[in-house]
Each structure stands twice: as C-alpha cells, then as structure tokens.
Design a protein around this motif. Structure first.
Motif, short mmCIF file in Angstrom:
data_model
loop_
_atom_site.label_atom_id
_atom_site.label_comp_id
_atom_site.label_asym_id
_atom_site.label_seq_id
_atom_site.Cartn_x
_atom_site.Cartn_y
_atom_site.Cartn_z
N VAL A 287 -2.34 6.64 11.39
CA VAL A 287 -4.14 6.77 11.34
C VAL A 287 -4.00 7.75 11.24
O VAL A 287 -4.77 8.76 10.99
N LEU B 95 8.37 3.59 7.91
CA LEU B 95 8.93 2.83 8.15
C LEU B 95 8.86 1.84 9.16
O LEU B 95 9.87 0.84 8.52
N ILE C 6 7.06 -1.00 7.92
CA ILE C 6 7.69 -1.78 7.09
C ILE C 6 8.88 -2.58 6.86
O ILE C 6 9.17 -4.42 6.35
N MET D 89 4.58 10.48 9.01
CA MET D 89 3.86 9.25 9.03
C MET D 89 5.14 8.47 7.87
O MET D 89 4.84 6.97 8.62
C1 HEM Z 1 0.79 -1.82 7.29
C2 HEM Z 1 0.10 -0.76 7.32
C3 HEM Z 1 1.11 0.08 7.17
C4 HEM Z 1 1.93 0.29 6.05
C5 HEM Z 1 3.25 0.09 6.43
C6 HEM Z 1 2.09 2.17 5.88
C7 HEM Z 1 3.10 3.03 5.16
C8 HEM Z 1 2.79 4.36 4.78
C9 HEM Z 1 4.14 5.50 4.32
C10 HEM Z 1 5.52 4.36 4.66
C11 HEM Z 1 3.20 6.22 3.79
C12 HEM Z 1 4.51 7.58 3.78
C13 HEM Z 1 4.39 9.53 4.47
C14 HEM Z 1 5.05 9.93 3.88
O1 HEM Z 1 3.98 10.54 3.38
O2 HEM Z 1 6.00 10.64 3.90
C15 HEM Z 1 2.21 5.84 3.86
C16 HEM Z 1 1.57 6.90 4.10
C17 HEM Z 1 0.66 6.59 4.07
N1 HEM Z 1 -0.65 5.52 4.85
FE1 HEM Z 1 0.03 4.82 5.15
N2 HEM Z 1 0.74 2.64 6.43
C18 HEM Z 1 -0.06 1.50 6.64
C19 HEM Z 1 -1.49 1.84 7.26
C20 HEM Z 1 -1.85 2.41 7.29
C21 HEM Z 1 -2.94 2.61 7.36
C22 HEM Z 1 -4.14 1.96 8.28
C23 HEM Z 1 -3.98 3.69 6.97
C24 HEM Z 1 -5.55 4.08 6.72
C25 HEM Z 1 -5.98 5.75 7.74
C26 HEM Z 1 -2.50 4.29 6.29
C27 HEM Z 1 -2.61 5.59 5.55
C28 HEM Z 1 -1.56 6.96 5.13
C29 HEM Z 1 -2.38 7.98 3.95
C30 HEM Z 1 -3.44 8.84 3.94
C31 HEM Z 1 -0.74 7.86 3.82
C32 HEM Z 1 -0.98 9.68 3.17
C33 HEM Z 1 -0.26 9.41 1.80
C34 HEM Z 1 0.52 9.92 1.09
O3 HEM Z 1 1.53 10.50 0.74
O4 HEM Z 1 -0.51 10.72 0.32
N3 HEM Z 1 -1.68 4.04 6.40
N4 HEM Z 1 1.90 4.83 4.08
#
Ligand code: HEM
Ligand code: SF4
Ligand code: FES
Lengths: 238, 259
Positions: free
Chosen positions: A87, A28, A31, A23
């Motif tokens: 996802v 990243l 981003i 994830m």
């Molecule tokens: C532009 C699109 C997106 C970007 C740039 C992005 C970026 C990130 C990043 C950097 C993390 C942190 C990873 C970590 O915890 O080590 C994260 C966590 C997460 N993302 Fe995304 N994400 C995107 C789209 C989505 C989408 C479409 C979903 C839909 C299900 C999603 C769901 C999550 C969830 C559930 C987490 C874990 C959160 C947590 O740490 O509690 N993300 N995302």
C-alpha cells in the motif's frame, strides 16, 4: 565510484521501478496466501467437525516444533508487512502518476473521446479504487471471522457455525461477492503486471500467455472463495 | 486540393483545437469549420490549410510542431480524439484525412504531461526526454575513421532486436497515452537498443541507473504495465523492452550494492 554518481544511484534505489518490484513481490506473497486460504475454506464442504479441526489447526500449525500460534503469528506478520509495503508503494506511485499526468490522471484530455484508451483492460482502470475496496473488506472480514467482534446471523464459538450463520443472510453474501469480484479484477491486472515488472514479459507472445495465466488464476481465486458462501446461501450446507 | 477533380469525396469537418497563448495562459478548446478537405491530405496539410485561412483573416495561426513530415523526426505528435497520433498507428504527419469521414468533429490537443509543459497551442517542450538521453543514452567509442562494419560481430537476433528498439523517434506519444504519464517505453527502447549490442556493455549498469534516475527526476510516473504506450507507438516499440529495463535495473542495483 565518485560521490555524485553514488548519490544518483541511491536515488535509483527509490525509483518507480524499484517500487513496482516491491509491489510485485508483496502482491505475489499475498496471492500465495489467498490461494492457501481459498483451498482451506473448501473444508467447509467436509462438515462441521472437519472444518473446525482445520480452523483449530491453523492456530497449532508448526507444533510441537514451535510454540502455540508462533507460525500463525509469523505468517500474520509477514502478511502485514506485505500489505504495508504494497500500500505504501501504491500510494507513492499514485501521487507520482497524478503529477506526471498533468494532475488529472487518466482523464487529462478535454475530449470525451478515447477515454477508454486503445486496448487497456477494465481491470487496469480499477487497481487503485479496487485496492481501497479490498482494504475495507479485509478489515470487515477480520472483525467478522478472526476477531469475532461482529457476528451477523448469531455468534458462536464454532468457526463452522459462524460461517454458516453469516452466509445465510443475503447481504452478508452480497458483500463478499462484491469484495471477491474486486479482488478478482485486482489480480487479473496485478498478476500480469507483477510478472512483467519482474521481467517475465519477454515477447508479445509471452505477454498473451501471461495475461491468460493471470485471468485463469484470478477466476480460480474468485470462484473458489465464492463457492462456500453461495452454497450456504442457497441451502446446500447448514 | 487541386487537380484531382473529384470533389465529391471532399469532407466538411469541424475541429475543436486547444488554443493556449503561452505557458502561463489557461487555454481552451476553440472550434473551427474546415470545409472541403481532400481525403488525400495529410493531417498536417489540413492544419496548414486552416492556418492559411486564419492568417488571411488576421487571426493567430495554430502553433504545432513538425519537421520531416515523413515519420522519422518525432516532432509532430498531437492527441487526436483522445488518442496520441490519432486513429492510425503512425505519426501525425503520416496520418491521412481518409481516416476521417464527412461531418466528423475532430478534437486536437497537445501531449499532456507534467513533464511536457505547453509552449503554445499544440507545441510542448519535450526537453525532459532529451535529458534522459543525455543521462546515459550513449556509448564510449574511439572517434576517427569509421571502423569496419564487421569488426565487432553481433548475433543476428540481437542485431535485429537492437535495431527494432533503435527505431524510437522520441516523439513522446507513449507519455501522452500513458495513464501514469510514464516515459518508461521511451527509456526502455534506448536501454534495449544499447544493452543488446557489444558496444553498449561497458556502460550497461550505469546507463540504466542514470537514465531511470533522470526519468524519475523529470517527474514522469511509474509503469504499471497497462500497455497504452506500445499500442500508440508509431514505431511499434514492444512492451517487453520495459521488462528488460526492469531486469537490467534490478541487476545493476544488486551489483552496485553487493560490492
Ligand atoms: C489481497 C490483497 C492484495 C493483493 C493480493 C494485491 C496484489 C497486487 C499485485 C500482484 C499487483 C501487481 C504489482 C505490479 O504491478 O507489479 C498489485 C498492484 C497494485 N495494487 Fe495490489 N494487492 C492487494 C491489495 C492492495 C491494496 C489493499 C491496495 C490499496 C491501495 C492495492 C493497490 C494496488 C495498486 C495501486 C497497484 C498498481 C496497479 C497497477 O499496476 O496499475 N493493492 N496488487
Ligand atoms: S517509444 Fe514509441 S511512442 Fe515512445 S517516444 Fe519512442 S517512438 Fe514515440
Ligand atoms: S514531422 Fe517528423 S515525424 Fe512527423
């Protein structure tokens, strides 16, 4: 290595820690794309000609070293792969967390007190639902500007005119504001979490620094994306 | 309750306590009035007083876990007003009633996690944490006479950090507080404690693989760096231990599969 150990270690390959690393890396990558995309959009301030040139250049990127649109498609496939892995991991971890928290998630205690936790950020509450909002937005956005299937404010073959026509309508602007705030919140927690998941959180002091960095980049991305639409709506660009 | 004389500071409290007859029972919150609570009592003493009364009234006393009552065994945790171990950052046995005020309604619930089944009332089975330790929370050392304390030199900073991590008492508050029901802070404390010391090096890779494998097999959730665990941890285990665990695990996987 005895077989049983090997099996156990195979299981660790699919562990929560590895899912979080996936994830973090895919997050990243996305981003990185967002930062480039945001900077690119600012060409709209340079005028119709320049912005259309920029949009065209995206399609001819890498030419003549590479055939037409090859680099664009390579980037698109890389991004798509990141989205799918991101996802997939999010849903897998969400299911696990649901079971682990007595099938009730964050509200598993009967008391109405202390539901906001002791110190957690608002952004950390909205990761999963924010992710869904972002997914829906990306589909809408692709249909709007990339595919040109929906064209509020009038269709045009000029990317510049599509942008300007679209954002002169208040509800188009508002939908983008909502989506960008959702992305801002997602990145505020996501950037910090990604850094920590990959090992960067080495002390309480570093934790504060990483959080400050995450907030800064999240604000830059949100404001950067909202500048062009907002100036168009309020008549700065036409 | 005796002696001090100044009863003007005593408090009348209302408790709402999770009562559950056994693992299969549904359970519910039950209200109790507890009058004249001295601010000097510990939280568990306050429950003792209520339990004495319940026993005299032929009612079933509230089951709760406790042992040392001095903050070192990790047996006693409950969730008080939605916060693991209550409003102070300490164990429930070291929490005093002076942290509450007259007329308060106090909600008391057991740790809730899919991996901590309720045994009775406020008592949960935390055997899942023991099994994580059994999976790798050890070192191999020759037994017999204790070696000289300075036989293996340890840099001072490492010794201090290892000691900080070693103070984890396995109470499970981190799991109770975590929105994902993750036991990663507990697991990371042990990984950090042993991984920083020379004696922990031979098993360093297999330890992290086995302990994380067991953590997941027990059904705990993944860490999403929210930090509620460290905020309620009575021993102040730092969130940075989890970053350390992640680096160790990814490194161990790399060296296992690069072979
Ligand atoms: C532009 C699109 C997106 C970007 C740039 C992005 C970026 C990130 C990043 C950097 C993390 C942190 C990873 C970590 O915890 O080590 C994260 C966590 C997460 N993302 Fe995304 N994400 C995107 C789209 C989505 C989408 C479409 C979903 C839909 C299900 C999603 C769901 C999550 C969830 C559930 C987490 C874990 C959160 C947590 O740490 O509690 N993300 N995302
Ligand atoms: S890390 Fe802290 S909260 Fe978790 S079990 Fe150890 S002492 Fe308790
Ligand atoms: S009873 Fe031992 S820590 Fe509270």
């Amino acid at each position: 290595m005895p077989a049983s150990t090997l099996t156990k270690h195979r299981a660790t390959v699919r562990s929560t820690v590895v899912l979080k690393a996936i994830m973090a890396i895919t997050g990243l990558v996305m981003i990185g794309f967002l930062l480039a995309h945001m900077a690119g959009n600012l060409w709209v301030f340079a005028g119709r000609e320049e912005f259309n040139d920029y949009a065209h250049h995206l399609r001819t990127l890498g030419e003549p070293m590479l055939p037409h649109k090859v680099l664009l498609w390579a980037l698109r496939i890389g991004l798509l792969l990141s989205v799918v892995l991101h996802v997939y991991s999010a849903i897998t971890l969400w299911k696990r967390a649901h079971v682990a928290s007595a099938r009730k998630g964050g509200t598993r205690y009967h008391t109405s007190k202390g539901q906001r936790g002791v110190q957690r950020s608002y952004a950390s509450f909205t990761m999963r639902y924010g992710g869904i909002v972002i997914t829906l937005f990306v589909i809408y956005h692709l249909l709007h500007f990339t595919g040109n299937q929906i064209h509020p404010g009038g269709a045009s073959s000029s990317p510049y005119d599509r942008v300007v026509n679209g954002f002169e309508i208040w509800w188009v602007w508002l939908s983008y504001v909502i989506a960008m705030v959702a992305i801002g919140l997602h990145l505020r927690h996501g950037l910090w979490a990604a850094a920590a998941s990959l090992g960067a959180n080495t002390s309480p002091r570093r934790r504060r620094q990483l959080n400050t960095g995450a907030i800064t980049i999240a604000v830059v991305i949100t404001v950067g994306f909202l500048l062009p639409p907002t100036l168009i709506l309020f008549g700065g660009i036409s | 309750m005796t002696g001090s004389g100044d009863t003007s500071k005593d408090m009348d409290l209302k408790l709402r306590v999770w009562r559950q007859r056994g693992p299969k029972d549904d359970g519910a919150m039950v209200e109790y009035d507890v009058p004249a609570v001295s601010p000097d009592m510990s939280f568990l003493e306050m429950l003792d007083v209520l339990n004495e009364r319940l026993t005299l009234e032929d009612d079933d006393p509230i089951a709760f876990d406790h042992d040392c009552r001095e903050g070192i065994c990790g047996a006693c945790g409950v969730v008080i007003n939605g916060i693991a171990h209550g409003p102070e950052v300490t164990t429930t046995c070291q929490l005093h009633m002076r942290s509450f005020t007259d007329g308060d309604v106090i909600d008391i619930e057991p740790w809730r996690s899919g991996s901590f089944p309720v045994v009775k009332d406020l008592v949960v089975d935390r055997g899942s944490l023991d099994r994580i330790i059994q999976a790798g929370g050890y070192i191999s050392a020759p037994t017999g006479t204790a070696p000289d304390a300075h036989a293996v030199p340890v840099p001072k900073d490492d010794a201090d950090a290892a000691f900080d991590a070693a103070t984890c008492i396995g109470c499970g508050a981190c799991v109770a507080a975590c929105p994902n029901g993750s036991a990663m802070l507990f697991t990371a404390a042990k990984i950090t404690h042993l991984g920083l010391l020379p004696q922990g090096q031979p098993e360093r890779d297999s330890r992290v693989l086995d302990m994380v494998g067991q953590h997941d097999a027990e059904g705990f959730g993944g860490c999403s760096q929210i930090g509620e665990c460290t905020a309620v941890c009575p021993k102040g285990i730092s969130l940075s231990t989890i970053s350390r665990l992640n680096v160790d695990l990814l490194g161990a996987l790399r060296s296992t599969y690069a072979k």
